[in-house]
Every structure is written in structure tokens, then in C-alpha cells.
Design an enzyme around this catalytic site. Structure first.
Site, PDB file in Angstrom:
ATOM      1  N   GLY A 134      -0.095  -5.956   6.042  1.00  0.00           N
ATOM      2  CA  GLY A 134       0.550  -4.677   5.369  1.00  0.00           C
ATOM      3  C   GLY A 134       1.449  -4.065   6.342  1.00  0.00           C
ATOM      4  O   GLY A 134       2.646  -4.349   6.587  1.00  0.00           O
ATOM      5  N   HIS A 162     -16.786  -4.240  -8.131  1.00  0.00           N
ATOM      6  CA  HIS A 162     -18.257  -4.365  -7.698  1.00  0.00           C
ATOM      7  C   HIS A 162     -18.970  -3.344  -8.684  1.00  0.00           C
ATOM      8  O   HIS A 162     -18.945  -2.093  -8.451  1.00  0.00           O
ATOM      9  CB  HIS A 162     -18.141  -3.725  -6.311  1.00  0.00           C
ATOM     10  N   ASP A 163     -19.618  -4.018  -9.855  1.00  0.00           N
ATOM     11  CA  ASP A 163     -20.264  -3.097 -10.689  1.00  0.00           C
ATOM     12  C   ASP A 163     -21.135  -4.256 -11.438  1.00  0.00           C
ATOM     13  O   ASP A 163     -21.474  -5.117 -10.800  1.00  0.00           O
ATOM     14  CB  ASP A 163     -19.217  -2.565 -11.653  1.00  0.00           C
ATOM     15  N   ASP A 205       0.863  -1.018  -0.084  1.00  0.00           N
ATOM     16  CA  ASP A 205      -0.139  -0.082   0.063  1.00  0.00           C
ATOM     17  C   ASP A 205       0.889   1.095   0.002  1.00  0.00           C
ATOM     18  O   ASP A 205       0.984   2.116   1.070  1.00  0.00           O
ATOM     19  CB  ASP A 205      -0.937  -0.075   1.113  1.00  0.00           C
ATOM     20  N   LEU A 208      -8.674  -5.124  -6.321  1.00  0.00           N
ATOM     21  CA  LEU A 208      -9.204  -3.992  -6.565  1.00  0.00           C
ATOM     22  C   LEU A 208     -10.738  -4.026  -6.343  1.00  0.00           C
ATOM     23  O   LEU A 208     -11.500  -3.270  -6.383  1.00  0.00           O
ATOM     24  CB  LEU A 208      -9.130  -3.892  -8.099  1.00  0.00           C
ATOM     25  N   ARG A 213      -2.744  -9.108  12.923  1.00  0.00           N
ATOM     26  CA  ARG A 213      -2.032  -8.521  13.838  1.00  0.00           C
ATOM     27  C   ARG A 213      -1.187  -9.136  14.749  1.00  0.00           C
ATOM     28  O   ARG A 213      -1.708  -9.893  15.570  1.00  0.00           O
ATOM     29  CB  ARG A 213      -2.917  -7.145  14.443  1.00  0.00           C
ATOM     30  N   THR A 268     -19.493  -5.223 -16.758  1.00  0.00           N
ATOM     31  CA  THR A 268     -18.414  -4.401 -16.492  1.00  0.00           C
ATOM     32  C   THR A 268     -17.272  -5.019 -15.693  1.00  0.00           C
ATOM     33  O   THR A 268     -16.188  -5.068 -15.985  1.00  0.00           O
ATOM     34  CB  THR A 268     -18.869  -3.176 -15.773  1.00  0.00           C
ATOM     35  N   THR A 321     -12.565  -6.090   6.964  1.00  0.00           N
ATOM     36  CA  THR A 321     -12.025  -6.309   8.595  1.00  0.00           C
ATOM     37  C   THR A 321     -12.043  -5.167   9.057  1.00  0.00           C
ATOM     38  O   THR A 321     -12.034  -5.035  10.468  1.00  0.00           O
ATOM     39  CB  THR A 321     -10.625  -7.110   8.548  1.00  0.00           C
ATOM     40  N   GLN A 378      -8.107  -1.486  11.851  1.00  0.00           N
ATOM     41  CA  GLN A 378      -8.610  -2.929  11.591  1.00  0.00           C
ATOM     42  C   GLN A 378      -9.102  -2.939  13.001  1.00  0.00           C
ATOM     43  O   GLN A 378      -8.753  -2.710  13.940  1.00  0.00           O
ATOM     44  CB  GLN A 378      -7.727  -3.728  11.472  1.00  0.00           C
ATOM     45  N   LYS A 434       0.433  -8.021  -2.756  1.00  0.00           N
ATOM     46  CA  LYS A 434      -0.852  -7.353  -2.892  1.00  0.00           C
ATOM     47  C   LYS A 434      -0.789  -6.287  -3.527  1.00  0.00           C
ATOM     48  O   LYS A 434       0.054  -5.215  -3.047  1.00  0.00           O
ATOM     49  CB  LYS A 434      -1.650  -7.503  -1.699  1.00  0.00           C
TER      50      LYS A 434
HETATM   51  O1  C5P Z   1      -1.835  -2.659   6.516  1.00  0.00           O
HETATM   52  P1  C5P Z   1      -2.687  -3.719   6.962  1.00  0.00           P
HETATM   53  O2  C5P Z   1      -2.181  -4.854   7.468  1.00  0.00           O
HETATM   54  O3  C5P Z   1      -3.992  -3.211   7.667  1.00  0.00           O
HETATM   55  O4  C5P Z   1      -3.264  -4.098   5.325  1.00  0.00           O
HETATM   56  C1  C5P Z   1      -4.383  -4.813   5.181  1.00  0.00           C
HETATM   57  C2  C5P Z   1      -4.643  -5.081   3.726  1.00  0.00           C
HETATM   58  O5  C5P Z   1      -5.681  -5.955   3.196  1.00  0.00           O
HETATM   59  C3  C5P Z   1      -5.109  -3.582   2.885  1.00  0.00           C
HETATM   60  O6  C5P Z   1      -4.321  -3.652   1.832  1.00  0.00           O
HETATM   61  C4  C5P Z   1      -6.354  -3.609   2.798  1.00  0.00           C
HETATM   62  O7  C5P Z   1      -6.920  -3.107   1.610  1.00  0.00           O
HETATM   63  C5  C5P Z   1      -6.723  -5.124   2.613  1.00  0.00           C
HETATM   64  N1  C5P Z   1      -7.908  -5.811   3.030  1.00  0.00           N
HETATM   65  C6  C5P Z   1      -8.547  -5.525   4.217  1.00  0.00           C
HETATM   66  N2  C5P Z   1      -9.812  -5.995   4.530  1.00  0.00           N
HETATM   67  C7  C5P Z   1     -10.433  -6.714   3.533  1.00  0.00           C
HETATM   68  C8  C5P Z   1      -9.897  -6.992   2.455  1.00  0.00           C
HETATM   69  C9  C5P Z   1      -8.657  -6.356   2.042  1.00  0.00           C
HETATM   70  O8  C5P Z   1      -7.999  -5.141   5.129  1.00  0.00           O
HETATM   71  N3  C5P Z   1     -11.624  -7.228   3.973  1.00  0.00           N
END
Ligand code: C5P
Length: 242
Positions: A217, A66-67, A13, A63, A188, A71, A126, A197, A35
Site C-alpha cells: 500500500g 469473521h462472523d 486504502d 473485508l 517494505r 452470515t 502483520t 507493520q 485491493k
Molecule cells: O500500506 P501498507 O503496505 O501497510 O498496506 C498493507 C495492506 O494490507 C493494508 O490494506 C492492510 O489492510 C492489508 N493487510 C495487512 N495485514 C494483513 C492483512 C491485510 O496489512 N494480515
């Protein structure tokens, strides 16, 4: 598509390809894959996916499509051509939309003679709490009930799996079986900041409950020593460092 080396997927990210490539060069030897989400994709474009594939890195293109079905099918076809190893859609788009994405992706892979990406459905983010789910999003009942409903709908539509909180792994496994892919963000390590989160678990807990892939992330990418942070997670989920 390229296959993931282990269950740990690192979320890139960031805004620039230089930042992404720095992380990939540091973490690539250890991570299962990476990712590319809406920040990097909307900043760099499909080139981000192509560049990572040139480095032989498997990419989850997150990504959250949702459409209308036509599409979403078009977008799924394009992402398959770019070489995504996983792509995703929102389960809230319904079974016809999910099936359209899956079929378009499979057709495109067959046309190219490549292995199709996994197509998975996002259930409930989440970052969404029970209170927000009921009061703001307006769906009654426990989050877990809706997640299982959407997971079953995704399975019926032919999808490979879902993205869900680690808290929902067990009921999804019970409903959808052992082969269904469960990708869990909201992971985490003990003592790490939750950031935005809400429905989290530690990597060891999520892996122990049977998550197929963990998406992490900031606990890795924003750590003072990202390699050390990643290796600690691999140790926790009992993955041998490569
Ligand atoms: O930094 P962090 O560990 O919170 O990143 C979580 C990643 O997972 C982010 O890129 C977020 O877009 C993605 N994500 C999420 N929850 C979802 C789907 C994807 O946090 N349900």
C-alpha cells in the site's frame, strides 16, 4: 473473476472513488491488480468493486469476514456476485466458518456461470508483534506456530490459501504445499517506513521465499512518484513491466 497480471497487488486504502481511480489509472498498466479494503468499501460501497471491474482490473476484496458461518456465507455470496477475484475470512472464525464462505462463493459462481474467486484466510495480522500476540490477544507460543496451525486448518476447510507475514512463508509452504496461495502484506522496500507493520520483509525477499502475491500500500500509494515506486518493486521481484 479476472486473473492477476503479476504478483503485485496495490492496496487502495483511500476514502473516495476519485482517489482510487486516479491510482488505478496511473498504476493499472503495471500492477497485477488492486485491493479494496474496509476503508474504500465502507466509504464507497460495492460500487468501488464494480467500477474497478469495469476497468477490467482484478480486485482482492479484503473485508476479513469473521462472523457466524451463515452470515459469512451470505457475505461471501454477495462479494462473489460483485466480481471479487479474491475474498478473505479470518482463520480464527474456525473451519466451519471458512468452509461456509468457500462453499457459498463456489455455489454462487456456479449459479452465475463465472469462475469462482480465490477464498483465503487471514492468519495473524502483520501489524501484530509477538508481545502483543501473547499478552493482549492471549494466545501462547510463537506466532509462527499459530500461523501454520491456521494455515493447515484453512487448507483442511478447502480454502485456496492464506494471508500471512513474509516471515511465515517457508513454514506455511512446508506444511501446505506448493499449490497453496500465500498472500503477504507487510512488505517494505529497503529503507521504506514500516508504518504500523511489525513483521516485514523486502519485496525481493518475500518473492524469493515463494509468496504467491505481495500486497503493498503506502510505499507505493504515498510515494512522491507512485509509478516509479511500483516499477522499482517489480524490478526487485523480477517482473517485466507491461
Ligand atoms: O500500506 P501498507 O503496505 O501497510 O498496506 C498493507 C495492506 O494490507 C493494508 O490494506 C492492510 O489492510 C492489508 N493487510 C495487512 N495485514 C494483513 C492483512 C491485510 O496489512 N494480515
Amino acid at each position: 473473476m479476472l486473473s492477476f497480471k503479476n504478483p503485485l497487488i496495490i492496496a487502495l486504502d483511500v476514502d473516495t472513488m476519485a482517489q482510487a481511480e486516479k491510482l488505478v489509472d496511473q498504476l493499472g498498466p503495471y500492477a497485477g491488480g488492486f485491493k479494496v479494503g474496509m476503508q474504500l468499501y465502507n466509504s464507497v460501497g460495492p460500487e468501488a468493486v464494480r467500477r474497478l471491474r469495469e476497468k477490467r482490473v482484478p480486485v482482492f476484496v479484503d473485508l476479513k469476514l469473521h462472523d457466524i458461518p451463515n452470515t459469512v456465507a451470505g457475505a461471501a455470496r454477495v462479494l462473489t456476485r460483485h466480481g471479487a477475484s479474491i475474498l478473505n475470512v479470518h482463520a480464527a472464525g474456525g473451519a466451519a466458518m471458512m468452509a461456509a464462505a468457500l462453499n457459498a462463493s463456489r455455489e454462487e459462481a456456479a449459479r452465475e456461470g463465472s469462475k469462482p474467486p480465490l477464498v483465503v484466510a487471514v492468519t495473524v495480522l502483520t501489524s501484530v508483534s509477538q508481545d502483543v500476540f501473547n499478552k493482549e490477544i492471549g494466545i501462547t507460543g510463537p506466532i509462527q506456530e499459530q500461523v501454520v496451525k491456521w494455515a493447515l486448518l484453512a487448507k483442511e476447510a478447502g480454502l485456496d490459501g492464506v494471508v500471512a507475514s513474509p516471515l511465515e512463508i517457508t513454514p506455511i509452504r512446508e506444511a501446505c504445499g506448493q499449490d497453496f496461495v500465500i498472500i503477504t502484506p507487510g512488505v517494505r522496500p529497503a529503507g521504506a517506513a514500516a508504518n504500523d507493520q511489525q513483521r516485514t520483509m523486502t519485496p525481493g525477499e518475500a518473492a524469493g521465499l515463494g509468496a504467491t502475491y505481495l500486497v503493498v500500500g503506502r510505499p507505493v500509494t504515498a510515494a512522491p512518484d507512485p509509478v516509479k515506486a511500483l516499477q522499482a518493486i517489480l524490478d526487485e521481484i523480477n517482473c517485466v513491466h507491461i
